[in-house]
Design a protein around this motif. Structure first.
Motif, PDB file in Angstrom:
ATOM      1  N   TYR C  13       0.884  -1.165   0.000  1.00  0.00           N
ATOM      2  CA  TYR C  13       0.000   0.000   0.000  1.00  0.00           C
ATOM      3  C   TYR C  13       0.916   1.209   0.000  1.00  0.00           C
ATOM      4  O   TYR C  13       1.466   1.559   1.043  1.00  0.00           O
ATOM      5  CB  TYR C  13      -0.881   0.017   1.241  1.00  0.00           C
ATOM      6  CG  TYR C  13      -1.832  -1.160   1.323  1.00  0.00           C
ATOM      7  CD1 TYR C  13      -3.004  -1.160   0.578  1.00  0.00           C
ATOM      8  CD2 TYR C  13      -1.554  -2.251   2.138  1.00  0.00           C
ATOM      9  CE1 TYR C  13      -3.882  -2.217   0.641  1.00  0.00           C
ATOM     10  CE2 TYR C  13      -2.430  -3.312   2.215  1.00  0.00           C
ATOM     11  CZ  TYR C  13      -3.589  -3.290   1.455  1.00  0.00           C
ATOM     12  OH  TYR C  13      -4.454  -4.339   1.520  1.00  0.00           O
ATOM     13  N   ALA C  18       2.863  -4.774   3.017  1.00  0.00           N
ATOM     14  CA  ALA C  18       2.136  -5.667   3.918  1.00  0.00           C
ATOM     15  C   ALA C  18       2.626  -7.101   3.745  1.00  0.00           C
ATOM     16  O   ALA C  18       2.710  -7.851   4.702  1.00  0.00           O
ATOM     17  CB  ALA C  18       0.637  -5.574   3.660  1.00  0.00           C
ATOM     18  N   PRO C  37       3.118 -11.878  14.755  1.00  0.00           N
ATOM     19  CA  PRO C  37       2.446 -10.881  15.594  1.00  0.00           C
ATOM     20  C   PRO C  37       1.427 -10.075  14.786  1.00  0.00           C
ATOM     21  O   PRO C  37       1.439 -10.106  13.557  1.00  0.00           O
ATOM     22  CB  PRO C  37       3.602  -9.980  16.060  1.00  0.00           C
ATOM     23  CG  PRO C  37       4.667 -10.167  15.042  1.00  0.00           C
ATOM     24  CD  PRO C  37       4.523 -11.565  14.526  1.00  0.00           C
ATOM     25  N   GLY C  39      -0.383  -7.462  12.672  1.00  0.00           N
ATOM     26  CA  GLY C  39       0.092  -6.477  11.707  1.00  0.00           C
ATOM     27  C   GLY C  39       1.240  -6.972  10.848  1.00  0.00           C
ATOM     28  O   GLY C  39       1.810  -6.211  10.076  1.00  0.00           O
ATOM     29  N   CYS C  40       1.576  -8.258  10.941  1.00  0.00           N
ATOM     30  CA  CYS C  40       2.732  -8.740  10.186  1.00  0.00           C
ATOM     31  C   CYS C  40       2.373  -9.151   8.768  1.00  0.00           C
ATOM     32  O   CYS C  40       3.242  -9.504   7.990  1.00  0.00           O
ATOM     33  CB  CYS C  40       3.381  -9.920  10.909  1.00  0.00           C
ATOM     34  SG  CYS C  40       2.408 -11.430  10.810  1.00  0.00           S
ATOM     35  N   GLY C  41       1.087  -9.100   8.411  1.00  0.00           N
ATOM     36  CA  GLY C  41       0.704  -9.392   7.037  1.00  0.00           C
ATOM     37  C   GLY C  41       0.018 -10.726   6.822  1.00  0.00           C
ATOM     38  O   GLY C  41      -0.148 -11.162   5.688  1.00  0.00           O
TER      39      GLY C  41
END
Ligand SMILES: Nc1ncnc2c1ncn2[C@@H]1O[C@H](COP(=O)(O)OP(=O)(O)O)[C@@H](O)[C@H]1O
Ligand SMILES: [Mg+2]
Lengths: 319, 298, 365
Positions: C13, C18, C37, C39-41
């Motif tokens: 993005y 991502a 964790p 937000g790691c994609g």
């Protein structure tokens, strides 16, 4: 197949292809625009074109028969004519009084109503509905009803004043340069205070009950709770409400037009009614357009704050 | 189970209650009564006048209560065989037709736009969105001259088309804003689930999103309808033929022709207000939501 | 059922990556956990496999088709979402029937399949309810049912258990595992809970910051974490990491702390330590591989007790060693108090050494 990669690279590290250029991105999203196209088209025809044309006309002297091919370029003459005219000052003062007083009192009554209605009690819903009726009915209807209430001979308000001994004969509200503007402002407040009420009631619901409880436990009295807890939570809503009221009042045409037509002697003339008179009464479209452009500029300033107040937080809600 | 004994210590005292009268509550009540009178009195006087005869209305001091209540003002308005009734019913129908068409077209145009603003991130999205919102800033009167010329060019003067097209634009910004709020609140996962379940993007929208946003659609519809029903300035300027007029403008004809017929005018005013007030009372919940949505959240 | 191949998959993005060049193969019938964790994609990766968002680069293969440019509906996959994504205006029955309706199955066949799936998941009595009338666990079953009715080539699950309470989570964990075994289904299962991944998956793919860190069986990942991130992410309590410095004393190699103590290394560990890019070496130890002594023994290092947490059958202790906190598990009979000085003995065969500079695991050769 089992692989062991073990890259210890964290976000933003290698291989960053360049951000695609604007045209490429527009092209990639070309289907998205189809959804907004109908709306944009309508807005374009009914807004963009008139805005453009109004600005253009404001530099021309126009023939009264609306044959616009005969118009004559006059530069800024229309603007000078307005700014130098005798009525401009008076009309501007009227507009300011009308807008500010209507907004101020409508907001105040609305705030009082919202605070009083916030507490649950029997008949609260009915009360809210009744108070909202003036906001829902047409301003045309409101104007006629109040014109009848204010009637110089048979008006009920004048008669009531006599009954209560406030006056010795029926009062001529609308045909008096001193009373006409306040009288119209009352009608306007009657019509729109419940808008402020409903906005602020919704705002009050966002005040966390726990905070009020905490303040109560901490020993704050009713006023302190309002001032320190409730009011700060209402700030955003109040901003939007006041702005919307300002805009609405600035633009309101129906009440003064139907009730007095701007009279007597221009005592209730505001910018909008003045523009209408210049355009459709005197057929001076160029001057009216110049007037409209001046009004635009004022509105855009308000509009800037409106959009800012309204869209706070919108960008963070991207999905 | 064992119970743990508890006893009030002998030296404990009970302070006398110090709760005082809640002045705020009483102040609020008095204020509400005042507001109620302020709100209701004009409406009540309108109704009372509308059931008076012309003679009874024009008296000083006024008849506080009509001596001989009559419904003749209403029957005259609603009688299709009389000239006044015929005219009034025509205006009524015109208003209804224009408002309904505006509402339906408005929803049809606003829904896809709002959906796009809610779901897609295309370049220019923010700009276009604000441009649409800014429509609220422009007074109707400012657009009259160019729009009048435009309508003449399009051959729409004295047609309902001119009104519908114009009314669309003041409903649109609010509708789009409102519906966007509704779409924002529908989890995108629902659509994703539908697409995985075999729906196309459009089917996912039609079968899943649309039904869920019906409160929003109802809310915007009421707003468009009431706005169109009450509109005066454009109707006043675009329509000069009597058979195309809508109620707010038509009523003025009554007023000028029967300049002193206040009871008749009050009856007409009442009749004109009935549809919107009923609509509002029935769908109040949605109306209030439409009014406050967007300004209050976050 | 089918295998799934991700080849060089990228999703960005703007400047935020991502998913950053992820490649992995999920064999036919394999249960792969995508773990990392928040937000790691993970979700983004799953959405790319599903085709819910356009890819910025790379390819996805399902079975023998490159599905990169196909719509989700044409990929023949099923997905279970974290918040279940049940259609709130449809009954449970209609929720389950929806995927079949979309595929234009005849009514009686739809009914047969819905009833069968409902029976398997024991939700037959709920069929006429709306989702909001169900408990979290029941909603979860319905979501699972909606994936099951269709017999897709691949199941995708995005944290399906994370909204459930702890007890229900354990129960559903075994049910999902069971159904994977019964169906021999290919499953890609996203979770941020490493314990879920370790207990359920044939293989786990550990992600961080958009990058795939390690892709292997849970046992191998546990035993041989490739870097400090994986080491500290997998296992509970986490592996303790103590930053030290390597020094050479003649033929011996030792790790020294800023406080001055030295820990001599075994020959194998010494070779590892010498492979580091710089003297900075991080010592990693799992709680079960260290011993605690009340007095000094050869090869032990000093520490100070920080907290003691009895759990009943095991007591966990946290001990300050140099600048780090070390997790230790003890028999409940061991009595120690906070602030008590203690001595720590490491198991040279089970300790991990990492390059303090690159954070990669050090190898002996
Ligand atoms: N639509 C989006 N726009 C911008 N950034 C996004 C978008 N979706 C995800 N991201 C970013 O991508 C990263 C990975 O997100 P995600 O795949 O949801 O993580 P998770 O592993 O928790 O499922 C996050 O840093 C997130 O902020
Ligand atoms: Mg996620």
């Amino acid at each position: 197949m089992s692989s062991v990669t073990g890259q210890v690279a964290y976000a933003g590290a290698p291989v960053a292809p360049k951000r695609a250029n604007v045209f490429k991105r527009i092209f990639n999203h070309r289907n998205d625009y189809l959804y907004v196209l109908p709306a944009l088209l309508v807005m374009l025809i009914v807004i963009a074109y008139p805005v453009y044309y109004t600005i253009e006309l404001s530099f021309f002297k126009t023939p009264p028969n609306l044959q616009m091919k005969d118009k004559i370029f006059v530069g800024l003459d229309n603007y000078w004519a307005i700014l130098k005219s005798d009525s401009f000052r008076e009309v501007t003062i009227n507009t300011a009084i009308w807008t500010v007083a209507s907004t101020f009192f409508a907001f105040l009554l609305g705030l009082g109503a919202a605070l009083s209605l916030h507490r649950e009690f029997a008949g609260r819903g009915v009360m809210r509905a009744v108070l909202l009726i003036p906001y829902v009915v047409s301003a045309v209807a409101a104007s006629y009803v109040w014109k009848w209430l204010y009637h110089s001979d048979f008006g009920v308000i004048g008669a009531l004043a006599v009954q209560l001994g406030l006056s010795d004969k029926p009062i001529n509200f609308l045909d008096n340069v001193h009373t006409v503007l306040p009288s119209l402002i009352v009608v306007n407040i009657w019509k729109e205070f419940s808008f402020a009420m409903i906005m602020l009631m919704a705002g009050l619901q966002t005040v966390p009950e726990q905070l009020l409880r905490a303040a109560q436990v901490d020993g704050a009295n009713a006023w302190q709770r309002f001032w320190h807890v409730t009011f700060p939570h209402l700030k955003g809503v109040s901003m939007v409400t006041v702005l919307l009221l300002m805009v609405a009042n600035f633009n309101s045409f129906i009440i003064p037009w139907i009730m007095t037509g701007g009279g007597p002697a221009g005592a209730s003339d505001i910018w909008i009614t003045q523009i209408y008179t210049i355009a459709f009464g005197r057929q001076r479209y160029g001057v009216a357009s110049a007037y409209a452009v001046i009004l635009f500029i004022v509105m855009m300033t308000l509009g800037y704050f409106y959009v800012k107040a309204l869209t706070k937080g919108d960008e963070s809600r991207a999905g | 189970m064992t119970s743990i004994p508890a006893s009030i210590p002998a030296e404990a005292v009970r302070p006398t209650a110090t709760r005082s009268i809640d002045w705020w509550r009483w102040g609020g009540r008095v204020f509400l009564v005042f507001l109620l009178i302020f709100t209701v009195l004009p409406m009540a006087w309108m109704l009372l006048t509308s059931i008076k005869t012309q003679f009874a209305a024009l008296q000083y001091p006024p008849q506080w209560w009509p001596a001989e209540p009559t419904l003749q003002n209403y029957t005259r308005l609603l009688d299709p065989s009389g000239s006044i009734g015929k005219e009034f019913l025509l205006y009524f129908w015109n208003s209804f037709y224009v408002s309904l068409a505006t509402t339906i077209l408005g929803v049809a145009v606003a829904v896809p736009a709002a959906y796009a603003f809610s779901r897609f991130r295309f370049p220019g999205r923010t700009f276009l969105f604000f441009a649409v919102l800014l429509r609220n800033m422009f007074p109707a009167v400012v657009f009259l001259v160019p729009l009048f010329l435009l309508m003449r060019w399009l051959g729409l003067v004295n047609t309902h088309g001119s009104l519908i097209l114009t009314y669309l634009t003041f409903g649109l910004p609010l509708s789009i804003w409102l519906l966007k709020g509704f779409f924002d609140n529908i989890p995108i996962q629902l659509e994703q689930a539908a697409r995985i379940d075999g729906a196309t993007r459009f089917q996912a929208f039609l079968l899943i999103v649309m039904p869920l946003s019906s409160p929003g659609i109802i809310a915007t519809s009421i707003f468009s309808f009431i706005g169109a029903w009450n509109e005066y300035v454009y109707a006043y300027t675009f329509l000069s033929k009597q058979e195309t007029m809508t109620l707010p403008v038509g009523i003025q004809r009554f007023f000028t022709e029967f300049a002193t017929d206040w009871p008749g005018l009050m009856a007409a005013t009442f009749m004109m207000s009935v549809p919107v007030v009923v609509l509002f009372l029935v769908l109040q919940k949605y109306f209030v939501r439409a009014l406050t949505e967007g300004a209050v959240k976050h | 059922m089918a295998q799934v191949v991700l080849k060089d998959v990228v999703k960005n993005y703007g400047n935020v990556y991502a998913v950053n060049h992820v490649s992995l193969t999920v064999e036919d019938g394999e249960f792969v956990a995508l773990v990392g964790p928040s937000g790691c994609g993970k979700t983004t990766t799953l959405n790319l496999v599903a085709g819910l968002i356009p890819m910025s680069g790379g390819d996805v293969v399902i079975g023998d088709r490159i599905v990169t440019d196909l719509d989700p509906k044409d990929r023949d996959i099923a997905m279970v979402f974290q918040n279940y994504a049940l259609y709130p205006n449809k009954t449970v029955y209609r929720n389950l029937a929806f995927p079949l309706q979309m595929r234009k199955l005849p009514k009686d066949e739809i009914d047969k399949k819905v009833q069968a799936a409902a029976k398997v998941l024991d939700i037959t009595h709920l069929l006429e309810r709306k989702p909001r009338e169900l408990s979290g666990g029941q909603q979860q079953r319905v979501a699972l049912g909606r994936a099951l009715v269709r017999d897709p080539r691949v199941f995708l699950m995005d944290e399906p258990l994370s909204n459930l309470d702890a007890k229900l989570r354990v129960q559903m964990r075994s049910e999902i595992k069971r159904f994977h075994q019964d169906l021999h289904a290919t499953v890609i299962y996203v979770t941020h809970d490493q314990l879920e991944a370790v207990t359920m998956a044939d293989k786990m793919a550990v992600m961080n910051g958009g990058f795939l860190q390690q892709y292997d069986s849970p046992a191998n990942v546990f035993a041989n974490p490739v870097n400090m991130f994986v080491a500290s992410f997998v296992g509970s309590p986490a592996m303790s990491l103590i930053p030290l410095a390597a020094v050479t004393r003649g033929t011996e190699v030792a790790l020294t702390s800023p406080e001055g103590w030295e820990l001599p290394l075994s020959p194998a560990n010494a070779r590892k330590a010498l492979n580091a890019k710089s003297p900075k070496v991080v010592l990693g130890a799992r709680h079960s591989t260290v011993k605690l002594h009340k007095s000094q023994v050869p090869g032990s290092v000093p520490g100070k007790v920080y907290t003691v947490e009895p759990t009943g059958d095991i007591t966990f202790a946290q001990v300050f060693v140099s600048s780090a906190i070390l997790n230790i598990s003890l028999a409940p009979s061991v009595q120690i108090r906070p602030d008590e000085p203690v001595f720590i003995e490491f198991d040279q065969d089970k300790m991990h050494l990492f390059d303090g500079e690159t954070e990669m695991a050090l190898k002996a050769d």
